[in-house]
Write a protein that holds these residues in place. Structure first.
Motif, short mmCIF file in Angstrom:
data_model
loop_
_atom_site.label_atom_id
_atom_site.label_comp_id
_atom_site.label_asym_id
_atom_site.label_seq_id
_atom_site.Cartn_x
_atom_site.Cartn_y
_atom_site.Cartn_z
N ALA A 151 10.06 75.37 -4.54
CA ALA A 151 11.18 74.95 -4.36
C ALA A 151 11.38 73.71 -3.87
CB ALA A 151 12.47 75.66 -4.43
N ALA A 152 10.50 73.89 -2.51
CA ALA A 152 10.21 73.05 -1.15
C ALA A 152 9.81 71.80 -1.73
CB ALA A 152 10.71 73.14 -0.29
N ILE A 153 8.27 71.64 -2.66
CA ILE A 153 7.93 71.22 -3.32
C ILE A 153 8.63 70.28 -4.19
CG2 ILE A 153 5.46 70.88 -4.17
CD1 ILE A 153 3.90 73.13 -2.24
N ASN A 154 8.62 71.14 -5.89
CA ASN A 154 10.03 70.30 -6.68
C ASN A 154 10.40 69.27 -6.43
OD1 ASN A 154 7.86 71.56 -8.34
ND2 ASN A 154 9.93 73.67 -9.10
N MET A 155 11.05 69.68 -5.61
CA MET A 155 12.23 68.81 -4.50
C MET A 155 11.70 67.39 -3.89
SD MET A 155 15.13 71.14 -3.41
CE MET A 155 14.53 70.90 -1.70
N ILE A 163 2.02 72.41 6.64
CA ILE A 163 1.44 73.96 7.10
C ILE A 163 2.47 74.94 7.05
CG2 ILE A 163 1.09 73.25 9.76
CD1 ILE A 163 -2.09 74.55 8.03
N GLY A 164 3.29 74.41 7.45
CA GLY A 164 4.33 75.86 7.57
C GLY A 164 4.64 76.25 6.13
N PRO A 212 9.04 83.31 0.40
CA PRO A 212 9.17 82.30 0.78
C PRO A 212 8.53 80.92 0.15
CG PRO A 212 9.14 84.50 1.75
CD PRO A 212 9.24 85.01 1.15
N ILE A 213 7.59 82.25 -1.07
CA ILE A 213 6.97 81.81 -2.37
C ILE A 213 7.57 81.02 -3.44
CG2 ILE A 213 5.13 82.25 -4.19
CD1 ILE A 213 4.03 84.58 -2.87
N LEU A 214 8.85 81.63 -3.70
CA LEU A 214 9.69 80.56 -4.60
C LEU A 214 9.99 79.35 -3.52
CD1 LEU A 214 11.44 83.44 -6.10
CD2 LEU A 214 9.83 81.90 -7.23
#
Length: 162
Positions: free
Chosen positions: A43-47, A53-54, A37-39
């Motif tokens: 990855a979501a923020i890098n994209m 909040i999720g 989940p941390i990765l």
């Protein structure tokens, strides 16, 4: 393998280790439950996704689950319980190898011992239960009831020799 050892006034109860493959899988699942989940958030923020909040709640919840699985894995690998008879108290401590659980203390005055039968009646397995006027300590490690009764007699003998 003997599950109990007396050293002076200290009784140590050890678990029967689960198979190595099971323990290994549990450690892998525990670390993956925390790491993935941390990765995924990274990855979501890098994209280019904005933090939500999720992105905080998901890793926190999976971290709690991962910690619980790690705790079970450690108990099945290194788990032991220590019962130490002092001059006026008896102390109980659960040891997970990497960390220890809260220490519980009972007064020797009005201390009573009982056996809590666990599992099937034909197995004749149980846990040691110690109670005083205010509190109760129950061990988690299952032993044959006959061995528990012998341990109770040894502990009583230690207490009377104090």
């Amino acid at each position: 393998m003997k599950q109990h050892h007396f050293t002076g006034s200290t009784l140590e109860l050890s678990i029967k280790k689960s198979p190595l493959i099971i323990r290994g899988l549990m450690f892998i699942v525990a670390f993956a439950t925390v790491l993935f989940p941390i990765l995924g958030v990274i990855a979501a923020i890098n994209m280019g996704n904005k933090p939500k909040i999720g992105h905080i709640i998901g890793p926190l919840l999976s971290g709690l689950l991962g910690f619980y699985i790690l705790r079970i894995s450690l108990w099945n690998t290194y788990g032991k319980e220590t019962i130490k008879v002092g001059n006026s108290t008896i102390e109980h401590l659960a040891d997970y190898g990497w960390f220890k659980d809260g220490k519980k203390t009972l007064n020797l005055k009005n201390l009573e011992f009982t056996v809590n039968q666990v599992g099937y009646e034909d197995d004749k397995m149980g846990t040691l239960v110690m109670t005083d006027d205010t509190d109760e300590i129950s061990t988690v490690i299952k032993l044959p009831i006959q061995q528990i009764e012998e341990l109770i007699e040894k502990i009583k003998l230690l207490i009377t020799n104090r």
